[in-house]
Design a protein around this motif. Structure first.
Motif, PDB file in Angstrom:
ATOM      1  N   GLN A   1       0.888  -1.159   0.000  1.00 30.98           N
ATOM      2  CA  GLN A   1       0.000   0.000   0.000  1.00 30.98           C
ATOM      3  C   GLN A   1       0.922   1.203   0.000  1.00 30.98           C
ATOM      4  O   GLN A   1       1.542   1.541   1.015  1.00 30.98           O
ATOM      5  N   GLY A   2       1.101   1.850  -1.164  1.00 30.71           N
ATOM      6  CA  GLY A   2       2.117   2.884  -1.348  1.00 30.71           C
ATOM      7  C   GLY A   2       3.080   2.370  -2.406  1.00 30.71           C
ATOM      8  O   GLY A   2       3.420   1.179  -2.411  1.00 30.71           O
ATOM      9  N   ALA A   3       3.460   3.255  -3.312  1.00 30.09           N
ATOM     10  CA  ALA A   3       4.396   2.853  -4.373  1.00 30.09           C
ATOM     11  C   ALA A   3       5.449   3.939  -4.543  1.00 30.09           C
ATOM     12  O   ALA A   3       5.816   4.316  -5.650  1.00 30.09           O
ATOM     13  N   GLY A   4       5.923   4.439  -3.402  1.00 34.09           N
ATOM     14  CA  GLY A   4       6.914   5.516  -3.424  1.00 34.09           C
ATOM     15  C   GLY A   4       8.298   4.979  -3.104  1.00 34.09           C
ATOM     16  O   GLY A   4       8.648   3.848  -3.455  1.00 34.09           O
ATOM     17  N   GLU A   5       9.069   5.829  -2.416  1.00 34.12           N
ATOM     18  CA  GLU A   5      10.472   5.491  -2.152  1.00 34.12           C
ATOM     19  C   GLU A   5      10.592   4.195  -1.351  1.00 34.12           C
ATOM     20  O   GLU A   5      11.313   3.265  -1.751  1.00 34.12           O
ATOM     21  N   ALA A   6       9.898   4.148  -0.215  1.00 39.04           N
ATOM     22  CA  ALA A   6      10.049   2.979   0.654  1.00 39.04           C
ATOM     23  C   ALA A   6       9.548   1.725  -0.054  1.00 39.04           C
ATOM     24  O   ALA A   6      10.223   0.683  -0.062  1.00 39.04           O
ATOM     25  N   ALA A   7       8.374   1.804  -0.674  1.00 35.90           N
ATOM     26  CA  ALA A   7       7.788   0.624  -1.326  1.00 35.90           C
ATOM     27  C   ALA A   7       8.715   0.111  -2.434  1.00 35.90           C
ATOM     28  O   ALA A   7       8.992  -1.101  -2.517  1.00 35.90           O
TER      29      ALA A   7
ATOM     30  N   ALA B   1       1.592   6.462   4.286  1.00 38.27           N
ATOM     31  CA  ALA B   1       1.300   7.549   5.224  1.00 38.27           C
ATOM     32  C   ALA B   1      -0.193   7.872   5.261  1.00 38.27           C
ATOM     33  O   ALA B   1      -0.592   9.018   5.426  1.00 38.27           O
ATOM     34  N   GLN B   2      -1.019   6.842   5.088  1.00 37.23           N
ATOM     35  CA  GLN B   2      -2.481   7.028   5.127  1.00 37.23           C
ATOM     36  C   GLN B   2      -3.012   6.356   6.393  1.00 37.23           C
ATOM     37  O   GLN B   2      -3.156   5.119   6.429  1.00 37.23           O
ATOM     38  N   TYR B   3      -3.254   7.158   7.394  1.00 39.38           N
ATOM     39  CA  TYR B   3      -3.696   6.601   8.683  1.00 39.38           C
ATOM     40  C   TYR B   3      -4.986   5.799   8.489  1.00 39.38           C
ATOM     41  O   TYR B   3      -5.927   6.268   7.844  1.00 39.38           O
TER      42      TYR B   3
HETATM   43  N1  LIG Z   1       9.621   2.291   8.701  1.00 36.59           N
HETATM   44  C1  LIG Z   1      10.571   2.729   7.891  1.00 36.59           C
HETATM   45  O1  LIG Z   1      11.737   2.352   7.996  1.00 36.59           O
HETATM   46  C2  LIG Z   1      10.251   3.709   6.829  1.00 36.59           C
HETATM   47  C3  LIG Z   1       9.032   4.298   6.791  1.00 36.59           C
HETATM   48  N2  LIG Z   1       8.745   5.225   5.839  1.00 36.59           N
HETATM   49  C4  LIG Z   1       7.432   5.843   5.899  1.00 36.59           C
HETATM   50  O2  LIG Z   1       6.667   5.440   4.793  1.00 36.59           O
HETATM   51  C5  LIG Z   1       5.816   6.487   4.389  1.00 36.59           C
HETATM   52  C6  LIG Z   1       6.004   6.735   2.904  1.00 36.59           C
HETATM   53  O3  LIG Z   1       7.339   7.102   2.649  1.00 36.59           O
HETATM   54  P1  LIG Z   1       7.897   7.166   1.146  1.00 36.59           P
HETATM   55  O4  LIG Z   1       7.676   5.916   0.445  1.00 36.59           O
HETATM   56  O5  LIG Z   1       9.285   7.634   1.240  1.00 36.59           O
HETATM   57  O6  LIG Z   1       6.975   8.322   0.562  1.00 36.59           O
HETATM   58  P2  LIG Z   1       6.611   8.623  -0.941  1.00 36.59           P
HETATM   59  O7  LIG Z   1       6.032   9.960  -0.977  1.00 36.59           O
HETATM   60  O8  LIG Z   1       7.779   8.321  -1.808  1.00 36.59           O
HETATM   61  O9  LIG Z   1       5.469   7.536  -1.282  1.00 36.59           O
HETATM   62  C7  LIG Z   1       4.197   7.549  -0.732  1.00 36.59           C
HETATM   63  C8  LIG Z   1       3.361   6.614  -1.549  1.00 36.59           C
HETATM   64  O10 LIG Z   1       2.081   6.497  -0.943  1.00 36.59           O
HETATM   65  C9  LIG Z   1       1.123   6.576  -1.974  1.00 36.59           C
HETATM   66  N3  LIG Z   1      -0.186   6.996  -1.494  1.00 36.59           N
HETATM   67  C10 LIG Z   1      -0.607   8.194  -1.091  1.00 36.59           C
HETATM   68  N4  LIG Z   1      -1.909   8.159  -0.764  1.00 36.59           N
HETATM   69  C11 LIG Z   1      -2.312   6.901  -0.984  1.00 36.59           C
HETATM   70  C12 LIG Z   1      -3.549   6.220  -0.860  1.00 36.59           C
HETATM   71  N5  LIG Z   1      -4.622   6.851  -0.431  1.00 36.59           N
HETATM   72  N6  LIG Z   1      -3.598   4.919  -1.186  1.00 36.59           N
HETATM   73  C13 LIG Z   1      -2.503   4.273  -1.619  1.00 36.59           C
HETATM   74  N7  LIG Z   1      -1.304   4.848  -1.753  1.00 36.59           N
HETATM   75  C14 LIG Z   1      -1.215   6.147  -1.441  1.00 36.59           C
HETATM   76  C15 LIG Z   1       1.682   7.565  -2.971  1.00 36.59           C
HETATM   77  O11 LIG Z   1       1.016   7.420  -4.204  1.00 36.59           O
HETATM   78  P3  LIG Z   1       1.443   8.221  -5.514  1.00 36.59           P
HETATM   79  O12 LIG Z   1       2.699   7.540  -5.996  1.00 36.59           O
HETATM   80  O13 LIG Z   1       0.296   7.998  -6.427  1.00 36.59           O
HETATM   81  O14 LIG Z   1       1.641   9.618  -5.122  1.00 36.59           O
HETATM   82  C16 LIG Z   1       3.145   7.102  -2.982  1.00 36.59           C
HETATM   83  O15 LIG Z   1       3.323   6.052  -3.879  1.00 36.59           O
HETATM   84  C17 LIG Z   1       6.153   7.677   5.282  1.00 36.59           C
HETATM   85  O16 LIG Z   1       5.213   7.729   6.316  1.00 36.59           O
HETATM   86  C18 LIG Z   1       7.506   7.347   5.830  1.00 36.59           C
HETATM   87  O17 LIG Z   1       7.681   7.905   7.110  1.00 36.59           O
HETATM   88  C19 LIG Z   1       9.640   5.554   4.863  1.00 36.59           C
HETATM   89  C20 LIG Z   1      10.871   4.999   4.857  1.00 36.59           C
HETATM   90  C21 LIG Z   1      11.305   4.024   5.847  1.00 36.59           C
END
Ligand SMILES: NC(=O)C1=CN([C@@H]2O[C@H](COP(=O)(O)OP(=O)(O)OC[C@H]3O[C@@H](n4cnc5c(N)ncnc54)[C@H](OP(=O)(O)O)[C@@H]3O)[C@@H](O)[C@H]2O)C=CC1
Ligand SMILES: CC(=O)C(=O)O
Ligand SMILES: [Mg+2]
Length: 577
Positions: A314-320, A397-399
């Motif tokens: 759930q999430g496709a950003g940096e961490a995912a 980051a979606q609570y």
């Molecule tokens: N525990 C750990 O070690 C770590 C935790 N984190 C946490 O992970 C979270 C995300 O970080 P990071 O990946 O860097 O952030 P990014 O901004 O790179 O990625 C966030 C992702 O969440 C997606 N997103 C946003 N809203 C929704 C939704 N409603 N449904 C599904 N996906 C959604 C975004 O979609 P879209 O691509 O479409 O914008 C994006 O792909 C942060 O809270 C960070 O603190 C991060 C790194 C390490």
């Protein structure tokens, strides 16, 4: 007053070199007390006080560092407010660095959450209130053209590890601009507290390139440049200059950890710099290290193989993507081909399941590798119904994104569902431990990104694993700086991940602990550092010569000594010359 001869003057100078400080010139007793690396507060003996000209500036009592720690810990516990605990820790570190790190070493379980996540998130949200001391270097885009000169204003000349943010994605809060500055401060604190990197080697930096969140930027108390972020070209020019300035000022072996950089820039910078500079991105690569280790443990506990699993992010950003890429490598190591490995991984972003067939601009290039060739699915529940994942990882980051329905479905399809709600801080987590256990009826192997208290479920107590990059980066930084590594290739992150997995014991598995307990964080960091050093020498990436014969002793020797004697020895030797 008779004029001092040059020789006398020289004798009166306390020229502290070699140890962990460098102080030169005529300095008063008070200035010695104000040197955070040198200060021992009431631990100065009476003789030292006389010698250094600080006699009378302290109360007569002479305390051991252990007694000082207990006193500080009592003061810390007396504070009710989380933010005040945070500022207490910052002030202590800025007054007496060794005491601060000794406190973290002796009471890390209680104190770490106040220098790192989750409190560091609160500090970002209240940045103007918590800023008191110059503990972070700020470089703004208006400094373009003379970034090197700004770096020179940092008082330490021998910097070996930098953590830098631009506040573009501060934890789960999005763009906080310069108010993301507590993030790199928290990270470098762990370089020392867990990794043992000497504190004066560490430099936290906040690049202020503006802020695209008008609510943050237009707040009258906002501390950064009141402008929007620049064009990509201007941003890149600025960060290029920053990287070049780091190399000119501190040398090519100075490591740079990118942290909480906005998604749109983070991948590009990593791709551009990873084979050019000594750098890594913690949110992409560090998250992968710890998640792979925790998944390995969960797979072992459920007596399966990684290839038996289907992983939904759930999430496709940096961490995912950092995690997905490392898992892809691990799946291939188990013998799967590219297509088979890819088929085990699904990603869901803000637009739904990541599929090929999307309107232009809706599929970032870094997601392409995991995009499915199939019809779109919007809702998370429907993705779960369709894919029936065995592992569900939240980094969006979606609570509350892991709703009751999602969690119940995970329990319906799996005997032992694996669920990580990794978003930080806790207020952004996809679900709580209690929700995960309740809605899977106690079946899940669960982990959170920020610390969670012990959970009482159906009369049993559960330890909740914290899947956070803090298990990886402090050891990576220690190892990399110890041998002056030139680059951090992907293999380093696999080495780090395996090191963590290998430290999990049968007892951890019996208690469903997916990572070693937090009390073993320093051990994790040390073992990672040793393995990184070993890898670096084997693969000819280490710049420090000759090859050490005893790697463990080599690393240990370079670690910060938490005892005051280490500081005292240096200046006494100088004085007695
Ligand atoms: N525990 C750990 O070690 C770590 C935790 N984190 C946490 O992970 C979270 C995300 O970080 P990071 O990946 O860097 O952030 P990014 O901004 O790179 O990625 C966030 C992702 O969440 C997606 N997103 C946003 N809203 C929704 C939704 N409603 N449904 C599904 N996906 C959604 C975004 O979609 P879209 O691509 O479409 O914008 C994006 O792909 C942060 O809270 C960070 O603190 C991060 C790194 C390490
Ligand atoms: C852990 C971390 O780096 C983050 O949440 O961004
Ligand atoms: Mg981060």
């Amino acid at each position: 007053m008779p004029k001092k001869s040059k020789k006398q003057k020289k004798q009166n100078e306390l020229n502290f070199t070699g140890g962990d400080m460098y102080v030169q010139g005529e300095i008063s007793g008070l200035m010695r007390l104000q040197n955070k690396y040198f200060n021992k507060d009431t631990a100065f003996t009476i003789e030292e006080r006389q010698l250094l000209g600080i006699h009378g500036l302290l109360p007569p009592v002479v305390r051991s560092i252990e007694d000082q720690v207990e006193l500080c810990f009592m003061q810390f516990l007396d504070i009710d407010e989380d933010l005040t605990r945070y500022t207490y820790m910052i002030r202590l570190g800025a007054r007496n660095t060794r005491l601060f790190y000794k406190l973290l070493a002796m009471h890390g379980d209680k104190c770490l959450p106040y220098v790192y996540t989750p409190t560091v998130g609160l500090a970002c949200l209240h940045a103007p209130y918590v800023f008191q001391l110059p503990v972070v270097l700020f470089i703004t885009i208006e400094d373009k053209g003379h970034v090197y000169n700004v770096l020179k204003n940092w008082p330490q000349a021998d910097v070996r590890a930098i953590c830098v943010t631009d506040g573009g994605r501060a934890l789960g809060f999005g763009d906080l601009g310069v108010h993301g500055y507590p993030i790199p401060k928290g990270k470098v604190t762990l370089y020392t507290a867990l990794g043992g990197v000497r504190p004066h080697y560490c430099l936290p930096i906040c690049l202020d390139v503006g802020c695209n969140n008008p609510q943050v930027r237009e707040d009258p108390l906002y501390m950064g440049l009141k402008r929007e972020r620049p064009s990509r070209a201007e941003y890149d020019e600025f960060v290029d200059e920053f990287m070049e300035a780091v190399v000119s000022r501190y040398g090519p072996h100075c490591l740079v950890q990118f942290e909480d950089i906005g998604n749109a820039d983070a991948f590009r910078l990593l791709t551009k710099y990873r084979f050019k500079y000594t750098m890594f991105n913690d949110d992409i690569q560090g998250a992968g290290v710890v998640a792979l280790a925790a998944i390995t443990a969960a797979v072992n506990i459920s007596k399966s193989k990684l290839e038996d699993h289907r992983i939904l992010f759930q999430g496709a950003g940096e961490a995912a993507l950092g995690m997905a890429n490392l898992l892809f490598v691990a799946l291939k190591t188990e013998g799967l081909d590219d297509n088979e490995a890819r088929s085990r991984i699904w990603l869901r972003d803000s637009k739904g399941l990541v599929v090929y067939d999307r309107p232009p601009g809706h599929l970032g290039e870094y997601k392409l590798m995991f995009a499915r060739k199939r019809a779109a699915i919007e809702k998370l529940e429907d993705c779960v119904r369709e894919f029936k994942p065995t592992i569900l990882i939240g980094v969006s980051a979606q609570y509350g994104a892991f709703s009751r329905e999602v969690l119940e479905l995970m329990a319906l399809y799996n005997k032992r569902p694996i669920i990580f709600a990794m978003s930080n801080p806790s207020s952004k987590a996809e679900c709580t431990a209690e929700e995960a256990f309740t809605y899977t009826r106690g079946k899940c192997l669960f982990a959170s990104g920020s610390p969670s208290p012990m959970l009482d479920y159906a009369g049993k107590k559960y330890h909740i694993t914290q899947v956070n990059s803090l298990y990886g980066f402090p050891g990576i930084v220690m190892g990399a700086t110890a041998c002056c590594i030139s680059r951090l290739p992907p293999a380093i992150f696999i080495v780090a991940s395996h090191t963590i997995s290998n430290l999990c014991t049968d007892d951890d598995y019996r208690h469903w602990r997916l990572l070693p307990p937090l009390s073993k964080l320093t051990l994790c960091a040390f073992e990672i550092a040793c393995n990184v050093v070993e890898y670096a020498y084997k693969s000819k990436l280490a710049r420090r010569k000759p090859h050490p014969t005893d790697i463990r002793a080599f690393v240990k020797h370079q670690m910060y000594d938490l005892n005051y004697e280490a500081a005292t020895k240096t200046w006494l030797q100088e004085y007695e010359k």
